[in-house]
Design a protein around this motif. Structure first.
Motif, PDB file in Angstrom:
ATOM      1  N   GLY A  43       0.802  -1.205   0.000  1.00  7.93           N
ATOM      2  CA  GLY A  43       0.000   0.000   0.000  1.00  7.93           C
ATOM      3  C   GLY A  43       0.837   1.257   0.000  1.00  7.93           C
ATOM      4  N   ASN A  45       0.777   5.537   1.588  1.00 10.56           N
ATOM      5  CA  ASN A  45       0.181   6.381   2.602  1.00 10.56           C
ATOM      6  C   ASN A  45       0.767   7.784   2.540  1.00 10.56           C
ATOM      7  OD1 ASN A  45       2.617   6.347   4.426  1.00 10.56           O
ATOM      8  ND2 ASN A  45       2.151   4.167   4.334  1.00 10.56           N
ATOM      9  N   PHE A  62      -3.905   9.608   5.287  1.00  9.09           N
ATOM     10  CA  PHE A  62      -4.584   8.859   4.251  1.00  9.09           C
ATOM     11  C   PHE A  62      -3.742   7.622   3.966  1.00  9.09           C
ATOM     12  CE2 PHE A  62      -4.402   7.678  -0.218  1.00  9.09           C
ATOM     13  CZ  PHE A  62      -5.715   7.350  -0.471  1.00  9.09           C
ATOM     14  N   TYR A  64      -3.807   3.631   1.717  1.00  4.33           N
ATOM     15  CA  TYR A  64      -4.432   2.591   0.909  1.00  4.33           C
ATOM     16  C   TYR A  64      -3.631   1.312   1.122  1.00  4.33           C
ATOM     17  CZ  TYR A  64      -5.332  -0.502  -2.962  1.00  4.33           C
ATOM     18  OH  TYR A  64      -5.618  -1.612  -3.694  1.00  4.33           O
ATOM     19  N   ASN A  83      -9.476  -4.365  -0.665  1.00  2.00           N
ATOM     20  CA  ASN A  83      -8.850  -3.059  -0.603  1.00  2.00           C
ATOM     21  C   ASN A  83      -9.279  -2.347   0.663  1.00  2.00           C
ATOM     22  OD1 ASN A  83      -7.710  -3.313  -3.230  1.00  2.00           O
ATOM     23  ND2 ASN A  83      -9.749  -2.956  -4.058  1.00  2.00           N
ATOM     24  N   LYS A  84      -8.345  -1.612   1.257  1.00  2.00           N
ATOM     25  CA  LYS A  84      -8.624  -0.923   2.512  1.00  2.00           C
ATOM     26  C   LYS A  84      -8.182   0.531   2.377  1.00  2.00           C
ATOM     27  CE  LYS A  84      -7.765  -1.510   7.430  1.00  2.00           C
ATOM     28  NZ  LYS A  84      -7.142  -2.361   8.425  1.00  2.00           N
ATOM     29  N   LEU A  85      -9.078   1.445   2.701  1.00  2.00           N
ATOM     30  CA  LEU A  85      -8.797   2.867   2.660  1.00  2.00           C
ATOM     31  C   LEU A  85      -8.895   3.405   4.075  1.00  2.00           C
ATOM     32  CD1 LEU A  85      -8.349   5.268   0.696  1.00  2.00           C
ATOM     33  CD2 LEU A  85     -10.828   5.547   0.686  1.00  2.00           C
ATOM     34  N   ASN A  86      -7.856   4.088   4.552  1.00  2.00           N
ATOM     35  CA  ASN A  86      -7.835   4.668   5.891  1.00  2.00           C
ATOM     36  C   ASN A  86      -7.751   6.183   5.763  1.00  2.00           C
ATOM     37  OD1 ASN A  86      -7.479   2.072   7.273  1.00  2.00           O
ATOM     38  ND2 ASN A  86      -5.469   2.097   6.343  1.00  2.00           N
ATOM     39  N   LEU A  87      -8.641   6.920   6.439  1.00  2.00           N
ATOM     40  CA  LEU A  87      -8.538   8.368   6.464  1.00  2.00           C
ATOM     41  C   LEU A  87      -8.950   8.897   7.819  1.00  2.00           C
ATOM     42  CD1 LEU A  87     -11.644   8.959   4.438  1.00  2.00           C
ATOM     43  CD2 LEU A  87      -9.645   8.663   3.141  1.00  2.00           C
ATOM     44  N   SER A 117     -11.957   3.419   8.572  1.00  2.00           N
ATOM     45  CA  SER A 117     -11.371   2.415   7.695  1.00  2.00           C
ATOM     46  C   SER A 117     -12.492   1.890   6.814  1.00  2.00           C
ATOM     47  CB  SER A 117     -10.770   1.277   8.525  1.00  2.00           C
ATOM     48  OG  SER A 117     -10.301   0.262   7.686  1.00  2.00           O
ATOM     49  N   ASP A 119     -13.279  -0.876   4.081  1.00  2.00           N
ATOM     50  CA  ASP A 119     -12.813  -2.128   3.483  1.00  2.00           C
ATOM     51  C   ASP A 119     -13.740  -2.490   2.336  1.00  2.00           C
ATOM     52  OD1 ASP A 119     -11.021  -2.111   5.589  1.00  2.00           O
ATOM     53  OD2 ASP A 119     -12.191  -3.511   6.792  1.00  2.00           O
TER      54      ASP A 119
END
Length: 178
Positions: A43, A45, A62, A64, A83-87, A117, A119
């Protein structure tokens, strides 16, 4: 993409002026951007930090990640990924004064924050009748706790590493201070 990032980071590191000592204390009005990769989950970041007071910064993060069972899962017949998105928002306390640091090239800090998060394609259950996973998207709250360090190669450029929650357990990359 990963190779391009690593080449760019290496070029910046090798091209930096090693004779310049950086002011590692994070002060009011300073701005920093961390760009990096996750080392235990594939990922990328980024985080941004604005100095609010001496040694205290706030900003956003942020990330991914691509989470998968990988080769071990495939070897045992389980092969899925998501897929994982963190913000979220984060704050950091820079520990130079507390640790009585003499070398101003190092900037040790502790970051914490809150976010979400997301997912996408998360396998939440296995259906034994169809021999398939049931996939869905889930959104959940996230708490960020990340001790880290920046090592300044020049006054404005540093390498950085962090461990903790809120993305890949181990992250690293290049930072720019403005």
């Amino acid at each position: 993409m990963k190779k391009i990032f690593l080449l760019a980071a290496l070029s910046l590191i090798l091209g930096a002026n090693h004779c310049v000592l950086a002011q590692a204390v994070f002060d009011k009005g300073d701005k920093a951007i961390n760009l990096g990769i996750g080392l235990f989950a594939l990922g990328a970041n980024a985080s941004v930090e604005f100095g609010m007071q001496k040694n205290i910064g706030i900003g956003a993060y942020f990330g991914y990640e691509r989470i998968s069972t990988g080769l071990i899962g495939a070897a045992v017949g389980v092969n899925f990924g998501y897929n994982k998105l963190n913000l979220g928002v984060r704050g950091a306390y820079h520990l130079g004064e507390v640790l009585n640091m003499k070398d101003e090239k190092f900037d040790f800090y502790v970051a914490g924050g809150v976010g979400v998060s997301i997912d996408n394609g998360y396998a939440d259950a296995y259906n034994v009748f169809t021999n398939e996973f049931n996939y869905r998207t889930r959104v959940r709250p996230q708490i960020l706790i990340r001790p880290g360090v920046r090592y300044y190669f020049s006054e404005k450029t540093a390498g950085w590493a962090e461990i903790g929650t809120g993305g890949s357990w181990l992250q690293g990359g290049i930072a720019f201070k403005f």
